[in-house]
Design a protein around this motif. Structure first.
Motif, short mmCIF file in Angstrom:
data_model
loop_
_atom_site.label_atom_id
_atom_site.label_comp_id
_atom_site.label_asym_id
_atom_site.label_seq_id
_atom_site.Cartn_x
_atom_site.Cartn_y
_atom_site.Cartn_z
N SER A 668 4.32 -1.89 -3.35
CA SER A 668 2.93 -1.46 -3.38
C SER A 668 2.08 -2.55 -4.03
CB SER A 668 2.80 -0.14 -4.16
OG SER A 668 3.30 -0.29 -5.49
N SER A 687 6.19 -5.88 6.55
CA SER A 687 5.83 -4.62 7.21
C SER A 687 6.52 -3.42 6.57
CB SER A 687 6.19 -4.71 8.70
OG SER A 687 7.59 -4.83 8.87
N CYS A 688 5.92 -2.22 6.87
CA CYS A 688 6.51 -0.94 6.47
C CYS A 688 6.73 -0.84 4.97
CB CYS A 688 7.81 -0.69 7.25
SG CYS A 688 7.58 -0.66 9.03
N ASN A 690 3.96 -0.18 1.16
CA ASN A 690 2.74 0.48 0.71
C ASN A 690 1.74 -0.52 0.15
OD1 ASN A 690 3.74 3.13 1.30
ND2 ASN A 690 4.98 3.03 -0.57
N GLU A 692 -1.61 -2.77 -0.22
CA GLU A 692 -3.00 -2.39 -0.05
C GLU A 692 -3.89 -3.58 -0.30
OE1 GLU A 692 -4.24 -0.66 -4.37
OE2 GLU A 692 -2.92 0.63 -3.14
N VAL A 710 2.24 -4.93 9.68
CA VAL A 710 2.04 -3.55 10.16
C VAL A 710 2.83 -2.57 9.30
CG1 VAL A 710 1.60 -4.27 12.54
CG2 VAL A 710 3.95 -3.79 11.82
N GLY A 711 2.39 -1.30 9.35
CA GLY A 711 3.09 -0.27 8.59
C GLY A 711 2.68 -0.19 7.14
N ASN A 712 1.56 -0.83 6.78
CA ASN A 712 0.97 -0.73 5.45
C ASN A 712 -0.44 -0.16 5.65
OD1 ASN A 712 2.91 -2.29 3.46
ND2 ASN A 712 2.78 -3.54 5.31
N SER A 713 -0.58 1.15 5.52
CA SER A 713 -1.81 1.83 5.93
C SER A 713 -3.03 1.39 5.14
CB SER A 713 -1.63 3.35 5.82
OG SER A 713 -1.31 3.73 4.48
N LYS A 714 -2.85 0.88 3.93
CA LYS A 714 -3.98 0.50 3.09
C LYS A 714 -4.23 -1.00 3.10
CE LYS A 714 -3.38 4.43 -0.04
NZ LYS A 714 -3.21 4.86 -1.46
N CYS A 716 -5.58 -4.48 4.88
CA CYS A 716 -6.69 -4.77 5.80
C CYS A 716 -6.92 -6.28 5.87
CB CYS A 716 -7.96 -4.05 5.34
SG CYS A 716 -8.51 -4.52 3.67
N LYS A 722 -7.84 -3.94 11.28
CA LYS A 722 -8.56 -3.09 10.33
C LYS A 722 -9.40 -3.96 9.39
CE LYS A 722 -7.84 0.35 6.69
NZ LYS A 722 -6.84 1.14 5.92
#
Length: 751
Positions: A668, A687-688, A690, A692, A710-714, A716, A722
């Motif tokens: 993270s 990838s994959c 947490n 941010e 990719v696979g880290n939603s937060k 950018c 994004k």
């Protein structure tokens, strides 16, 4: 699955490692040493009679100019191993007593330097501003990782140079013209480099002195010049493994008849070779011929006037040259890429028994060799489609390579009875169809140093008798179907440095008793469980640690910084060498190639890189800060675990890292900006997780695709589509500035 493979997809190295310029009786040196022989290092000293008488009554110290020159040399090279630590201006130690320095007994002038190449690194040979030797007669810089035949070498005073040996370096320039302007040189060896261009078409100045010209294994091209026929003293010509072209009959016609050694194979020569081309070469001892475009047309009754010691034939067929059987003095026979039938095979195997070295590679020999008795000291028979059991060997055999065939049974070989002491040191039978268990007969082969049985179908467990191989250095059983625990008896292999057991079904815990001298520990793709033993931190010489794809749990040990071989930036420069014990081997080894396979990239290395792969386990906790002290690391894979926490800013300490995979964990926080400076990074996968925040801007991190993130939603920012919150406002602000600029322009027009 990411893993480290040894010798993957690389069969036999080129023959020059076996047959080379070293067979000359000319001046040569130890391949692992820089040997610079200097006569009258800086100037000629003239002693009068009174000064000579004084020599008996006073101590003569190392010449001050010599000492200053040596100290300058020390300052300009990198010495990671401290070889030159004794070189100092301390008055208590004369420079003639420094390591590697040899002085004349009478004059005390420095005459020779003997320094190990694997501990002295320098990209250049000489710089034109350096103080030069005045009477350099021999220069040996073989296998020294040099990258530049510095053009300034032409400024050096090499008028007395007789021997120039710069083989096995990394030169990639055009063949230097100054090389052909030395009128007294007798021996030139620039083999095993990456030199390109053509040989000059004008007669070189060394035409009356050159005796040996070795340029094999480069990228030289064009015609072989006619002036070679005017080299009256030429005895050895090695041009094999290049891109030379031309008609073979014309080339042979123009060569001097006194040649003793002639290797021309593996070029693009064309035409027909027959006995008519050799009626003048009565003194030949070493001969290498053959290319994809040559045709062999020898009379079946021809008996040559020469008696060869070395013969290399490539791409011939469909008939086996019967004149070979007349060569009763032959010691090395190498047949490569032939389409010929070796029938009757009984006659061939009987003839081969006289040889010291037998090399058969990539030939059309479909034969069961179960009943063959091999009697040559070195036997290399790869890619020939041999079948049946592994053949038996005599006590004479020391090196046996049978990889890339279709052999099915090793038991008769390992359990054979033999009269006399066994001397086999190397046993390579990888990539065959060996099946069944490894019999408990290894106590018969205590002479073994190297065993490679990877890529077969062997089953069962490693026999207890493995502990009898007390001299064993290298063991690879990778990619078989072996299982159960690693036997405790392996602990008795006190000299083991390379243990490669990946791709099997071994279970239990990773042994804590593994030899501390281990350099490669490859146990990936098995079923090992438990924690990573703390004892791995005591592997001070370790270069590759691969424990991937197992069932390991717990945390990563926080003492990895004790693996000191991974700390030095020069750690990956060592070359793993497989010994070939024969007088025909120039350096006495062949290379083992390493392949590092990541999700997005395949990296090949001749030098064994420093690698840590703990991927695809169940490891937890954070990355210990001590790991960032391994500054020699080239590849780090911690993917597919349960690791957590943020990425430390200290990741940027790993400046040599070429491959980094932290994917599929629980990391993270933000990606540190400092990672953008990791300029060698060629493969990255975060990838994959947490992660941010914004992906750091920087040349290196921007070069990767979105697949790395990719696979880290937060997460950018580019290369992801994004946008970061701070970037979403930029278009509005830009538009506002543009509108303000338009208003200003309108006001100016109205005024």
């Amino acid at each position: 699955m990411p893993q480290a493979l040894v010798n993957s997809d690389h069969p036999l190295p080129k023959l020059q490692n076996i047959s080379s310029c070293a067979t000359n009786n000319m001046a040569t040196s130890s391949s692992n040493q820089i040997t610079i022989i200097l006569f009258c290092l800086l100037s000629t000293i003239i002693f009068n009679s009174s000064s000579l008488l004084m020599c008996n009554s006073m101590i003569i110290h190392c010449d001050e100019k010599d000492e200053n020159t040596l100290l300058k040399f020390k300052h300009e090279v990198t010495d990671p191993s401290g070889v030159l630590s004794s070189w100092s201006s301390d008055e208590e130690k004369d420079c003639c007593q420094w390591r590697g320095v040899h002085c004349d007994n009478i004059t005390h002038r420095v005459t020779e330097l003997h320094l190990p190449c694997d501990t002295i690194q320098s990209d250049e040979i000489l710089d034109k501003d350096d103080e030069k030797p005045h009477c350099l007669t021999e220069l040996h810089l073989d296998d020294c990782s040099l990258k530049d035949i510095n053009p300034s070498l032409q400024y050096a005073n090499l008028t007395s140079l007789k021997v120039l040996s710069l083989s096995s370096n990394d030169f990639s320039s055009i063949l230097p013209s100054w090389l052909f302007n030395h009128s007294h040189i007798s021996y030139i060896d620039l083999s095993e480099n990456y030199l390109h261009g053509q040989l000059p078409q004008t007669l070189p100045k060394f035409h009356q002195s050159i005796e040996s010209l070795c340029l094999y294994d480069n990228d030289l091209e064009g015609p072989i010049p006619d002036w070679l026929g005017q080299l009256d003293q030429l005895k050895a010509l090695y041009l094999c493994y290049n891109n030379f072209d031309g008609q073979i009959s014309t080339i042979l016609k123009n060569l001097p008849s006194l040649l003793i050694e002639l290797l021309l194979h593996s070029n693009f020569l064309t035409g027909t070779v027959s006995q008519k081309n050799f009626h003048l070469f009565s003194k030949l001892k070493n001969l290498g011929l053959g290319s994809e475009y040559l045709v062999f047309d020898f009379d079946t009754k021809w008996i040559p006037s020469f008696q060869l010691q070395i013969l290399v034939l490539e791409n011939f067929g469909p008939k086996f040259p019967s004149w070979i059987y007349t060569q009763s003095s032959l010691e090395l026979l190498s047949i490569l890429n032939s389409r010929a039938s070796f029938e009757p095979l009984e006659k061939f195997w009987k003839f081969a028994a006289q040889l010291e070295v037998l090399v058969l590679q990539n030939n059309s020999i479909n034969s069961d060799i179960s009943n063959v008795l091999l009697d040559s000291k070195v036997v290399i028979m790869q890619l020939n489609n041999f079948s049946g059991s592994v053949p038996q060997v005599s006590p004479k055999v020391t090196h046996l390579e049978l990889s890339y065939n279709n052999l099915s049974d090793i038991s008769p070989f390992l359990c054979q009875k033999m009269k006399g002491k066994r001397n086999l040191e190397t046993l390579f039978i990888s990539d065959n169809a060996l099946s069944g268990e490894i019999p408990n007969c290894l106590m018969n082969w205590t002479s073994l140093l190297q065993v490679d049985l990877r890529n077969n179908n062997l089953t069962g467990k490693i026999p207890h008798s493995i502990g009898s191989l007390s001299r064993l250095i290298f063991l690879s059983l990778e990619k078989n179907k072996l299982f159960e625990e690693i036997p405790l008896s392996l602990k008795d292999c006190k000299n083991l440095q390379y243990l490669i057991l990946g791709g099997n079904a071994f279970s239990g815990t990773i042994p804590s008793w593994i030899n501390q001298r281990i350099k490669i520990l490859q146990l990936g793709s098995n079923q090992f469980s438990g924690n990573i033993p703390i004892e791995v931190c005591q592997f001070f010489s370790l270069k590759i640690l691969d424990l991937s794809n197992n069932k390991l749990s717990g945390s990563i040990p926080n003492c990895l910084h004790n693996m000191t071989s991974m700390i030095s930036p020069y750690a990956s420069m060592d070359v793993l060498k497989i010994l070939i014990p024969t007088k025909y081997s120039k350096r006495g080894f062949s290379f083992v190639y390493f392949r590092v396979v990541t999700k997005y990239m395949v990296l090949d290395f001749v030098h064994p890189i420093c690698l840590v792969d703990l991927s695809s386990n169940d490891l937890s906790g954070t990355i210990p800060s001590e790991l960032f002290m391994l500054t020699g690391l080239r590849s780090l894979n911690l993917s597919h675990n349960q690791l957590m926490g943020s990425i430390s800013q200290h990741f940027s300490n790993l400046t040599l890292l070429e491959s980094l995979d932290l994917s599929n964990n629980l990391f993270s926080g933000q990606i540190p900006q400092s990672m953008s400076g990791m300029s060698f990074l060629g493969a990255l996968n975060l990838s994959c997780n947490n992660f941010e925040g914004k992906i750091p801007m920087g040349t290196q991190l921007e070069s990767f695709t979105n697949l790395s993130y990719v696979g880290n939603s937060k997460l950018c920012g580019p290369p992801l589509t994004k946008l970061c919150p701070q970037d979403e406002k930029l278009p509005n602000e830009k538009q506002k500035r543009e509108e303000e600029d338009d208003d200003d322009d309108s006001s100016e027009v109205r005024s």
